[in-house]
Design a protein around this motif. Structure first.
Motif, PDB file in Angstrom:
ATOM      1  N   UNK A 275      41.094  36.914  22.177  1.00 61.05           N
ATOM      2  CA  UNK A 275      42.552  36.482  22.001  1.00 61.05           C
ATOM      3  C   UNK A 275      42.955  35.364  22.913  1.00 61.05           C
ATOM      4  N   UNK A 276      42.117  35.223  24.104  1.00 60.76           N
ATOM      5  CA  UNK A 276      42.445  34.451  25.125  1.00 60.76           C
ATOM      6  C   UNK A 276      41.149  33.627  25.694  1.00 60.76           C
ATOM      7  N   UNK A 277      40.345  33.284  24.829  1.00 56.00           N
ATOM      8  CA  UNK A 277      39.098  32.727  25.095  1.00 56.00           C
ATOM      9  C   UNK A 277      38.896  31.776  25.999  1.00 56.00           C
ATOM     10  N   UNK A 278      39.972  30.629  25.878  1.00 50.70           N
ATOM     11  CA  UNK A 278      39.757  29.447  26.766  1.00 50.70           C
ATOM     12  C   UNK A 278      40.000  29.928  28.373  1.00 50.70           C
ATOM     13  N   UNK A 279      40.595  31.183  28.369  1.00 45.70           N
ATOM     14  CA  UNK A 279      40.806  31.686  29.787  1.00 45.70           C
ATOM     15  C   UNK A 279      39.375  32.072  30.490  1.00 45.70           C
ATOM     16  N   UNK A 280      38.513  32.209  29.626  1.00 38.89           N
ATOM     17  CA  UNK A 280      37.304  32.655  30.070  1.00 38.89           C
ATOM     18  C   UNK A 280      36.048  31.657  29.814  1.00 38.89           C
ATOM     19  N   UNK A 281      36.619  30.479  29.331  1.00 35.99           N
ATOM     20  CA  UNK A 281      35.912  29.409  29.028  1.00 35.99           C
ATOM     21  C   UNK A 281      34.854  29.617  27.850  1.00 35.99           C
ATOM     22  N   UNK A 282      35.279  30.123  26.890  1.00 33.84           N
ATOM     23  CA  UNK A 282      34.660  30.267  25.584  1.00 33.84           C
ATOM     24  C   UNK A 282      35.355  29.525  24.666  1.00 33.84           C
ATOM     25  N   UNK A 283      34.936  28.626  24.074  1.00 39.74           N
ATOM     26  CA  UNK A 283      35.656  27.685  22.929  1.00 39.74           C
ATOM     27  C   UNK A 283      35.562  28.207  21.603  1.00 39.74           C
ATOM     28  N   UNK A 284      34.427  29.231  21.179  1.00 35.64           N
ATOM     29  CA  UNK A 284      34.562  29.721  19.989  1.00 35.64           C
ATOM     30  C   UNK A 284      34.440  31.219  20.162  1.00 35.64           C
ATOM     31  N   UNK A 285      35.384  32.053  19.694  1.00 38.13           N
ATOM     32  CA  UNK A 285      35.338  33.487  19.859  1.00 38.13           C
ATOM     33  C   UNK A 285      35.296  34.164  18.481  1.00 38.13           C
ATOM     34  N   UNK A 286      35.578  33.700  17.420  1.00 38.16           N
ATOM     35  CA  UNK A 286      35.655  34.219  16.133  1.00 38.16           C
ATOM     36  C   UNK A 286      34.333  33.967  15.122  1.00 38.16           C
ATOM     37  N   UNK A 287      33.508  33.161  15.483  1.00 42.02           N
ATOM     38  CA  UNK A 287      32.225  32.773  14.841  1.00 42.02           C
ATOM     39  C   UNK A 287      30.770  32.639  15.747  1.00 42.02           C
ATOM     40  N   UNK A 288      29.830  32.960  15.436  1.00 43.11           N
ATOM     41  CA  UNK A 288      28.750  33.084  16.266  1.00 43.11           C
ATOM     42  C   UNK A 288      27.899  31.705  16.315  1.00 43.11           C
ATOM     43  N   UNK A 293      26.981  31.261   6.667  1.00 41.20           N
ATOM     44  CA  UNK A 293      28.047  31.803   6.220  1.00 41.20           C
ATOM     45  C   UNK A 293      29.510  31.300   6.946  1.00 41.20           C
ATOM     46  N   UNK A 294      30.361  31.809   6.490  1.00 42.90           N
ATOM     47  CA  UNK A 294      31.748  31.625   7.143  1.00 42.90           C
ATOM     48  C   UNK A 294      31.990  31.626   8.552  1.00 42.90           C
ATOM     49  N   UNK A 295      31.333  32.649   9.203  1.00 44.64           N
ATOM     50  CA  UNK A 295      31.304  32.695  10.654  1.00 44.64           C
ATOM     51  C   UNK A 295      29.879  32.845  11.109  1.00 44.64           C
ATOM     52  N   UNK A 296      28.906  32.147  10.579  1.00 43.00           N
ATOM     53  CA  UNK A 296      27.677  32.139  10.989  1.00 43.00           C
ATOM     54  C   UNK A 296      27.145  33.742  11.371  1.00 43.00           C
ATOM     55  N   UNK A 311      25.531  23.825  19.565  1.00 44.24           N
ATOM     56  CA  UNK A 311      24.709  22.860  20.608  1.00 44.24           C
ATOM     57  C   UNK A 311      24.774  23.346  21.766  1.00 44.24           C
ATOM     58  N   UNK A 312      25.826  24.373  22.093  1.00 48.16           N
ATOM     59  CA  UNK A 312      25.776  25.026  23.530  1.00 48.16           C
ATOM     60  C   UNK A 312      26.292  26.460  23.320  1.00 48.16           C
ATOM     61  N   UNK A 313      25.114  27.319  23.306  1.00 45.33           N
ATOM     62  CA  UNK A 313      25.621  28.631  23.279  1.00 45.33           C
ATOM     63  C   UNK A 313      26.345  29.286  24.249  1.00 45.33           C
ATOM     64  N   UNK A 314      26.639  28.734  25.406  1.00 42.96           N
ATOM     65  CA  UNK A 314      27.356  29.337  26.500  1.00 42.96           C
ATOM     66  C   UNK A 314      28.875  29.095  26.271  1.00 42.96           C
ATOM     67  N   UNK A 315      29.337  28.318  25.335  1.00 45.21           N
ATOM     68  CA  UNK A 315      30.420  28.239  24.937  1.00 45.21           C
ATOM     69  C   UNK A 315      31.085  29.232  23.956  1.00 45.21           C
ATOM     70  N   UNK A 316      30.157  30.253  23.408  1.00 49.31           N
ATOM     71  CA  UNK A 316      30.381  30.915  22.413  1.00 49.31           C
ATOM     72  C   UNK A 316      30.277  32.437  22.803  1.00 49.31           C
ATOM     73  N   UNK A 317      31.333  33.427  22.400  1.00 56.19           N
ATOM     74  CA  UNK A 317      31.482  34.502  22.785  1.00 56.19           C
ATOM     75  C   UNK A 317      30.461  35.340  22.139  1.00 56.19           C
ATOM     76  N   UNK A 318      30.174  35.212  20.964  1.00 51.77           N
ATOM     77  CA  UNK A 318      28.859  35.793  20.119  1.00 51.77           C
ATOM     78  C   UNK A 318      27.736  34.857  19.941  1.00 51.77           C
ATOM     79  N   UNK A 319      26.423  35.381  20.095  1.00 52.22           N
ATOM     80  CA  UNK A 319      25.239  34.610  19.904  1.00 52.22           C
ATOM     81  C   UNK A 319      24.859  34.454  18.313  1.00 52.22           C
ATOM     82  N   UNK A 320      25.078  35.764  17.796  1.00 51.63           N
ATOM     83  CA  UNK A 320      24.862  36.138  16.319  1.00 51.63           C
ATOM     84  C   UNK A 320      25.985  36.815  15.864  1.00 51.63           C
ATOM     85  N   UNK A 321      25.899  37.507  14.919  1.00 52.60           N
ATOM     86  CA  UNK A 321      27.034  38.017  13.975  1.00 52.60           C
ATOM     87  C   UNK A 321      27.467  39.297  14.510  1.00 52.60           C
ATOM     88  N   UNK A 322      26.948  39.766  15.549  1.00 55.92           N
ATOM     89  CA  UNK A 322      27.284  41.047  16.120  1.00 55.92           C
ATOM     90  C   UNK A 322      27.221  41.289  17.937  1.00 55.92           C
TER      91      UNK A 322
END
Length: 388
Positions: A275-288, A293-296, A311-322
């Motif tokens: 819900x507050x992904x940017x506070x933790x420096x995650x730029x994508x938190x709803x897709x992997x 697919x729609x959410x990779x 391009x940069x996995x450290x900006x994602x909260x999820x690496x794959x779908x789970x």
């Protein structure tokens, strides 16, 4: 006066040079006893056991881009390390804990019994229930002394498969049936933990379930877009609220001497980052980061699937779908090891390791009143707690 100032300046320079010449170095494991780490659960803790059970001779988790951050696809569902790897590092366990099914594994400092697709109930295909994992531990228990087992750490994360499968099969189950299913899951979990105590385990870390409805694979399957699937979140919350009281009962039971535990509020930690992904420096938190697919959410690591890769996995909260990215897993491990009591209680993992063996706990789990309190939508209540 000038001479005194010059003398102070010279002494200051000498002090600084001394500090840099002989720096104070704090090593991993410093002040922590030499004990083992045993992990049980599903793919979140799987160190590679699924590879030995899978009929697929080339399963996705042994292929790039799994292990991308460390150039090492090693059977774990991550772009690098998973939570137990970091905990093992903090405990100064060389090379982490190996999968229990690996032939000739060095299990001196512990081992992972967790298997992808594991559940608490049911008979998972090419996997092991928690009770089967406990049985595997019993079959190799002669590798450790009873005293060593009592002083060692037992980490558990499991339940995701139970609830995903239940909702898939019973999408219209009413509240009464849902509560009954949660009760059956908790009852079996209680039995499995009791079995571990019968084998000598005394120090437990139980990680609460994530907000399951916010997993990219769930958003994609149930077509929720940017929203979470609240039915699964509600089931996870019902499950989670029973864990603390259950462990309190174990700690207060006269039948189990010296039972010690802590509970990690993984749900709260993930929902904050969702819900507050940017506070933790995650730029994508709803897709992997990896998948289609729609959410990779599907196909990462499968050779017959042309998966997208960020391009940069450290900006994602999820690496794959789970599963979370290594960056998120490292954050969780740090929260586990030494965090605010709002997210892990009654002890941090480090405190649990050094807590006198056999001694009754002085603090117990209590409901997280801050997390439970209802808030107005306009309140940015998460901003003040971005540290965890």
């Amino acid at each position: 006066m000038a001479d005194n100032c010059n003398l102070v300046s010279i002494l200051g320079v000498l002090l600084i040079l001394t500090i840099f010449h002989n720096p104070i170095i704090v090593n991993a494991g410093e002040g922590v006893p030499n004990v083992a780490l045993f992990t049980f659960g599903d793919s979140y803790y799987d160190a590679g056991n699924k590879v030995y059970l899978s009929k697929d001779k080339n399963p996705p988790q042994v292929n790039w881009p799994y292990g991308k951050s460390r150039d090492d696809p090693n059977g774990k569902f991550s772009d690098g390390h998973i939570i137990p790897d970091f905990i093992a590092e903090f405990m100064a366990i060389p090379n982490g804990v190996p999968p229990a099914l690996k032939p000739d594994a060095n299990v001196t400092r512990g081992v992972s019994f967790a298997v992808t697709d594991a559940s608490i109930l049911g008979s998972p295909v090419e996997s092991m229930t928690l009770s089967q994992q406990v049985a595997k531990f019993e079959s190799i228990i002669s590798n450790w002394t009873s005293d060593y087992i009592k002083r060692s750490l037992f980490m558990i994360y499991i339940g995701t498969e139970d609830y995903l499968n239940y909702i898939q099969k019973h999408p219209d189950a009413d509240a009464t049936k849902q509560q009954a299913f949660v009760t059956s899951v908790i009852t079996q979990l209680n039995t499995d933990i009791k079995s571990l105590t019968n084998l000598g385990a005394r120090k437990f870390v139980v990680q609460l379930l994530a907000p399951l409805g916010c997993l990219p694979i769930v958003r994609q399957d149930y077509k929720t877009g940017n929203d979470c699937y609240e039915l699964l979140n509600d089931l996870a919350k019902q499950h989670n609220e029973k864990i603390g009281p259950m462990l309190n009962d174990f700690a207060n039971s006269p039948a189990i001497d010296g039972f010690q535990f802590t509970v990690f509020d993984f749900y709260d930690a993930i929902i904050r980052r969702t819900q507050r992904s940017l506070n933790y420096r995650f730029y994508v938190s709803n897709a992997s980061c990896c998948g289609v697919g729609t959410h990779n959410a599907y196909g990462c690591g499968k050779l017959n699937v042309h998966s997208k890769l960020c391009d940069y996995q450290r900006s994602y909260l999820f690496f794959d779908g789970r599963h979370n990215s290594e960056k998120a897993q490292e954050e969780m491990a740090n929260l586990l090891y030494a965090a605010d009591p709002n997210v892990i209680q009654p002890l941090t993992v480090r405190e649990l390791i050094v807590y006198p063996n056999g001694e009754k706990m002085r603090e117990f789990w209590v409901p997280n009143k801050f997390s439970a309190r209802r808030r107005l939508p306009s309140q940015d209540s998460y901003a003040r707690f971005s540290a965890y």
